[in-house]
Structure formats: C-alpha cells, structure tokens
Scaffold this active site. Structure first.
Site, short mmCIF file in Angstrom:
data_model
loop_
_atom_site.label_atom_id
_atom_site.label_comp_id
_atom_site.label_asym_id
_atom_site.label_seq_id
_atom_site.Cartn_x
_atom_site.Cartn_y
_atom_site.Cartn_z
N SER A 105 -49.94 -28.06 36.79
CA SER A 105 -49.86 -28.29 38.23
C SER A 105 -48.62 -27.70 38.88
CB SER A 105 -49.93 -29.79 38.53
OG SER A 105 -51.21 -30.29 38.22
N GLU A 111 0.80 -1.22 0.00
CA GLU A 111 0.00 0.00 0.00
C GLU A 111 0.83 1.28 0.00
OE1 GLU A 111 -3.27 0.42 -0.30
OE2 GLU A 111 -3.50 -1.75 -0.57
#
Length: 787
Positions: free
Chosen positions: A487, A109
């Site tokens: 229950s 780069e």
C-alpha cells in the site's frame, strides 16, 4: 800502475744467490699475474657493464612515476569511510616520516645509506666471495637503493646478471635523485605484508595509526618486515616478528640511534598490535554501491590504481543510527518469533582442532575468541555444563553463568530447556570482568531489512543499510532487491487524483467490487462504506485505491511514477494500486522526497564529486531535477500523509509527530511477505523495508505498521532529538475543505490542474455525505496484495 788493491776495488761485486733471488723472482711473477688478472677483470667488468647497461630502463622516467594508490571515499564530514585498490597504499612525503622510523629502517637495511653512492662495494665483494666459495647465489649486500631499483625495474629472480643490473640502476638512481627522495620512494613502494604497500598503509594495518604516531617498538616491528613480510608477519607469526623486532632494536642500539635504556624498555614490551581490517568501511553497503557507480563510469583500472578522491554526502552519525536501529528492529522481530535452537553441538557433531584431534569442551576454540571480548559485542560461546539454576558458558579463557533471566525472551524457565552441553550459541556480552562475563542468549536474525535516508532538498543519500550484517551477506537490499511495495504505492495513485482536481474531502465508497472476476479487499475483509479520500488513504483501504486508479487511468499513474524517478517495471493493471509491482528501497524512498520538496524530484546522489589524487576535481555529479507535481498538489499530499500518522495505519508514530511534524505511509504485501514504511520530516526522508530473502511470510498480522514502522520511529526519534521542530510549509492537518483552497492559493498560480473530476464540491455539505465517485468495472486482473 795500479796495484793489486786497486784491481780488487774495480772488480764487479758478486751476484746474490740463494733464497733472496728466488723470492724476488716469485714476487715479480705474482705481481704480473695479479696485474694481468686485474686487467682482465676490469676488461670483463667493463664488457659486462656495457652489455647489461645497453638496455637498462630509463631512471629519469621516475620523475613522472607514481605508484598505484588507493581510491578513497569520504563522508560529508571529511572522514574516510572506504577505499578500493589492487595495492593498499597511502603516499607520504619525506617530512612525514618520523625520525624513529627512518633510524629503524636504515639501521637494519642500510646503515651506510647516507654515505654510499648507491652500491656498497665492500658488501658486494664479500657477497661475491661467498658466492664463489659456496658455489651458490646469495642475496646479501644490497643497499636500500639497490632494493628500490630491483622493486621498480627488475624481477626478484636471483642471478649475477640481475646483481649487476641492480647495481647499475642504483648508481643511476643516486645520480638523479637525492637521498631524501630515494628514501621516500622506498617507504612508499616496498611491500609490508597483509596487502599493505608503503609504510603508511602498513602502519594503519598493523597498529591502526599513522606513521607519525608510531612508538619505538612499533617502528622497529615495521622495519623488521622489510626482510620478509610473510615470514615475519606479526599477525601470522607473532613469535618470529617479536624476535625480528628485537634484532632491529639491537641494530639501532649498535648504531647509536637509541640508548641502552630505550633498548631495554622496548624489547621488554609486547608487539602491541591493533590490527585493522581493510574492509572496515563505516558504511559497507553504501561504499560498495559507490564503487559500482565508479566502475561503471571510469573502469576498474582507474578506480583501483589512480587514487581517486570520492566525496559523498553520507552522514556518519545518521549512518550509525540507521545501522543500529535496523539491527535492533530485526533482532526484536526475530526474538518475537522464538528461539531456533543452537547453531551446532561439538559433542554430537565433532570438529577437529588444529592438531587434527576431535575437539573437546576443553580444547575447542571458536574463531570469535581470537578477538578481545568486549561489552556490547556479540560472540559465540560454548556450553560447558547445564545445572538446575544456570548454564556455564565458556568464551576462551572467560566464563559466564546464564540464569533464566538471561534467556527470558525464549519463554523457557529452566536452562535444560534451552541448553545442552557442547552447544555453540551466540551471546550478547553485557559486561566483562577479569575472569567472567555477564552475557545473555542471542541469535542471528534470519529476517533481513534495508534502510535509506535522503535529504529532501538535495537528493543526497545520507545513510544506507542494505542488510543485517555486511560480513554475513554482501547483497545490498537497498539497491539490488526489487520487492513488492504494498500500500505504500497508493501515494502515486492519490497524487494523480489530485492532479485530476480531486479533493481530499471528496468521497468514495469502500464496498465489495469485482473487476472481471478479481475482487480487491482488505485482509480484515471489512468495508467502511462511504469515506473521504483523506480517510481512505490514512486507513490504507484497498477498494478505494483500486477504484481511484480505474478512474484516473493506469497509464497516467505510470507516467507520473516516471516523473517521481521510478524506473522499475510497472505492470499496467489494477493491482498496481496495491503495490503489486516491485521497486527498490532507494528509488521508492527517493520518490517520496518529492512531497516535502514542493513537488520537485531530485535524483538520489551517492557521489557529489570526484577528484584526482592531488584533489583536483574531475567530475561533479549534480542531481537531475524533475518538476513532478505542482507545489499545491505536493502540499496536499503532505497533509494527507500527515493524517496517516495522526489517525491512520501509522498512528504508533503519533507521539513523536506531536513534537515533530512527520508524514508517511505504511505498506504490506500479500501473505505478509514484505513490510514497509516510508516517512519524512521537512528535512529528510527515511525508507524502511523488512522481509525474507526467500519471500517467505513474516507471519500473520506482521504488517508494515508492526514491523517496519517501529524501526522508522526509533531512527527518527534519535535523529530529531534535541533538534528544533521544523514545520511543513502550508501543509496542515486537514479538518475542513476550505483548507484545500488555502493550500492551493499559497502555492501560487503555477499549480494548474489537468481537468475537473466532474464533481462540484459544496462546502456546506458534510464531506461524508458527498456523492461517491462513479467507477466502472474493467477486465480481469491479477490478485492484489493486501494491506
């Protein structure tokens, strides 16, 4: 007098003429033109600089700049279990960036990064000449600093104006920041594809590791993405990525960053990806629940961009066990109800290949085959042939022969009874060879389930599973689904009864009763006659629970439920005793933690504290503490719920309870649509729910004790294995009424009960012969669920 010779000497020399005179004249004119053009150029450039620099962003603002970063969620052991972000980014310092990665990036780069002042003048001139000659705008010659300034301050639109502004900003960056600071900002801010921003996030995404662990080829692959992360994506375009990686390696060789031997070894290797999904959370349902809590408190912008540090009590080991046991339990139930047939058949219903042609047995490719086939995994396979003794199944380049033993759970005895050529089915891979695999037939369960595990003393959520598979359904049934609890609700009725000074050894009659046309009963239509409250709860008898609710008062039970942390709507009628109202798994499980915690209820805690990106604490999330039950009543309830396991509906857990003290309650709703078991040890409470999203029946007889309880047993047995047995304090198995007095006495004088029940208990009388409680019929109620 001077002679003629003297006159000749004093005579001026003749002027030159011809080509030499003309060349000097042209050179002078050309020099003048060049100087004039340079002056004009300098003036024009100065004007452009003045114009374009007049409204440039202030580079000094970067001193306080921080890019958007990920919010991360941590488990109790400090590991990251999830993250949220608009941009997936993990910030790193300069010293954390390894030399091999720095060399790779700079080689490709900006090889002169360490020496230029932000702008590569020769590169700009070369770029400008190309622009003029080709009469178009090109991108080249941007230094690393210019790329950073463009990313931070400018748009990606290509223009001469942007180039000038980019160069000016780059020069300013170089004036205000060191090379190390600029390079670090560059590595943290630039996009690297696939939702990754910053090189650390990219390294974790593509290779499943930190940048400090990168190899030379991996570093070169990442550096190559900076040119175009989309075009060179190693996931979408591996061939391009490989060529680009080798270009980077060549640049590193030319810049003398690597040796020829290193270059040859690196270019010869594959990309070596180990792609990680961003949604690879350890506990996806829990992490999404945490995200919802954060969004409600802080808002989306803060959560997705500020990089919060969220600390939870989730135990990764318990979470793994919870997910495994719930899935295995759901698969066991699903297989018990039979084989549903193939998911599809590509010959009967042709599919298209990527080339647009109808898929054949040879050209079909399943998405599952994009990942390696691993032992223990579940993967789709294509039935290639069906023979009398086996079926041949293909998994990409691998094949398996399935004999009747591999699909015995279907109860089919021949391959032809199950398989047809072209079928696509799910298979469980047991082992993988070089060319073949050993697999068994499988199928995705259509039934769903949820599980929550909470620490009794702190209210901290240690595990949460909201369904069979988060990838197939993100609906969190642990916190979002309100289901009838059957229950398992009776514990709140019996708790209120203890507050009203009832004893577990008081008796009640289990016989037919009608309340304005509604007659509660058990699914077996049997009645036990006169029984103790202890036995009535252990065996989960419905009529005694309804009678007890009518006696103590519906409103009182609802108020007590609020003390237990239950916030869902509770319908004020007698079927409430049988769990006709709906609760979430989280709130129901959290309410049960009140019993082993001596009557204190601590609100469930998903988040312990939240910090900023630097780790400074922003908020603490303490539990809300409610004194729901006197300690004596809570200890009595623990003893009564231990009896459920010792001799009641959860007796299947008795072998485990013989080694580790345990207590809990089953729950089953009308038509067997919901199956529950919520139980606890002295340290943790675990709640399990199983059912269908569309509320279809689980099947006749599929009670909580048959469907949910085995999952709970499997989980608790793995969690408790090897642990010392902890006892419930003063909560023994009840065998005589004197124990009740001892338990209440041990709890201290603060255990004040509300009012006497009107019955005198005589210890000399057998509890079974004690007079039944008086009950009065009330107005007609809605049908109740059955146990």
């Amino acid at each position: 007098m001077p002679d003629a010779r003297s006159y000749r000497q004093l005579k001026p020399p003749a002027r030159p003429s011809g080509p030499r005179v003309r060349s000097h004249r042209i050179f002078g004119q050309l020099a003048f033109v060049i100087l004039t053009l340079l002056a004009i150029g300098v003036g024009a450039l100065s004007g452009l600089v003045f114009v374009y620099s007049s409204n440039l962003p202030q580079v000094s603002e970067l001193f306080d700049y921080r890019p958007d970063v990920m919010t991360q969620v941590y488990a109790a052991n400090g590991t990251v279990i999830g993250s949220f972000a608009l941009q997936r980014r993990v910030l790193v310092t300069y010293n954390q960036i390894p030399a091999v990665l720095r060399d790779a990036i700079l080689s490709v780069e900006d090889r002169h990064f360490e020496s230029h002042f932000g702008v590569d003048v020769l590169g700009i001139v070369r770029s400008a000449i190309i622009d003029i000659m080709e009469w178009r705008e090109v991108e080249g010659a941007s230094t690393l600093t210019q790329q950073l300034s463009r990313r931070l301050f400018l748009t990606p639109q290509r223009s001469f104006k942007r180039k000038i502004r980019e160069a000016l900003l780059a020069i300013q960056l170089e004036r205000h920041f060191t090379k190390a600071q600029i390079f670090t900002m560059y590595c943290n801010i630039m996009p690297w594809g696939e939702g990754s921003f910053g090189v650390e996030a990219a390294s974790e995404r593509y290779f499943g590791k930190s940048i400090q662990q990168l190899t030379l080829p991996e570093a070169a692959t990442l550096a190559g993405l900076l040119k175009s992360a989309t075009y060179y994506s190693p996931i979408r375009h591996p061939r391009r990525a490989l060529l680009r990686r080798n270009e980077v390696l060549g640049a590193m060789l030319n810049n003398h960053k690597i040796s020829a031997q290193q270059y040859q070894a690196a270019v010869a290797g594959p990309l070596g990806l180990h792609v990680q999904r961003w949604n690879r959370e350890v506990a996806p349902y829990f992490v999404e629940y945490v995200r919802a809590l954060l969004l409600e408190k802080y808002g989306a912008e803060v959560v997705n961009t500020n990089g919060l540090r969220v600390y939870t009590a989730l135990d990764p080991q318990l979470q793994q066990i919870a997910e495994q046991t719930l899935r295995e339990g759901l698969r066991a139930y699903d297989k018990h109800h039979g084989w549903r047939g193939p998911e599809k058949n590509i010959l009967k219903h042709p599919e298209r290949t990527e080339a647009g042609e109808p898929a054949t047995l040879e050209t079909y490719s399943d998405p599952d085959w994009e990942q390696p086939v691993i032992a223990g995994g579940r993967i789709h396979g294509l039935v290639m042939a069906v023979k009398p003794g086996y079926a041949l199944v293909r998994f990409g380049d691998l094949t398996a022969r399935l004999t009747p033993a591999d699909f015995a759970w279907t109860k089919a005895t021949t391959p032809a009874a199950i398989f047809t050529m072209g079928d696509v089915d799910l298979f469980h891979v047991l082992s993988v060879g070089s060319r073949t695999v050993h697999a068994t037939l499988d199928q995705y369960p259509t039934v769903q389930g949820a599980m929550v595990v909470i620490d009794n003393k702190t209210g901290e959520i240690e595990a949460m599973v909201g369904g069979y598979d988060y990838n197939r359904s993100q609906f969190n049934r642990a916190v979002m689904a309100e289901r009838q609890v059957g229950s398992s609700f009776k514990v709140y009725v019996y708790s209120e009864a203890l507050l009203e000074n009832f004893s577990p050894f008081d008796t009640i009659v289990d016989d037919p009763v009608s309340y304005g046309g509604w007659a509660p009963h058990d699914y077996d239509n049997r009645y036990e006659g006169r029984i103790t409250l202890l036995r009535a709860l252990a065996e989960s008898r419905n009529v005694p629970a309804v009678k007890l609710l009518a006696r103590v008062g519906i409103d009182k039970v609802i108020r007590l439920c609020r003390e237990f942390g239950i916030t869902s709507r509770l319908v004020p009628n007698l079927p409430l005793a049988l769990g006709a109202s709906s609760l979430t798994v989280l709130e129901h499980t959290s309410a049960y933690t009140t019993f082993p915690d001596d009557g204190l209820h601590l609100s469930p805690r998903a988040i312990l504290r939240v910090g900023d990106y630097e780790g400074r604490v922003i908020d603490d999330f303490p539990a809300k503490v409610t004194d729901a039950l006197p300690a004596g009543a809570a200890r009595l309830m623990v003893s009564m719920l231990r009896q459920v396991i010792y001799s009641g509906t959860a007796v299947r857990a008795r072998p485990l309870a013989a080694e580790y003290p345990l207590a809990g309650k089953t729950g089953t709703t009308n038509d067997f649509t919901d199956a529950w078991f919520i139980g606890f040890s002295p340290s943790i409470t675990c709640g399990v729910w199983v059912g269908y999203d569309n509320h279809q029946t689980l099947g006749k007889g599929e009670e909580g004790s048959h469907v949910a309880l085995p999952i709970w047993i499997d989980f608790m047995s793995q969690v408790l294995k090897g642990q010392p047995a902890r006892q419930f304090p003063d909560s023994p198995l009840l065998t005589n009424p004197d124990q009740v007095k001892e338990i209440l006495a041990s709890a201290g004088p603060e255990n004040i009960l509300r009012q006497p029940n009107g019955l005198e208990h005589d210890p000399s009388i057998d509890p079974a012969s004690t007079a039944p409680l008086a009950m009065r019929p009330v107005a007609s109620q809605q049908p109740a669920p059955a146990q």
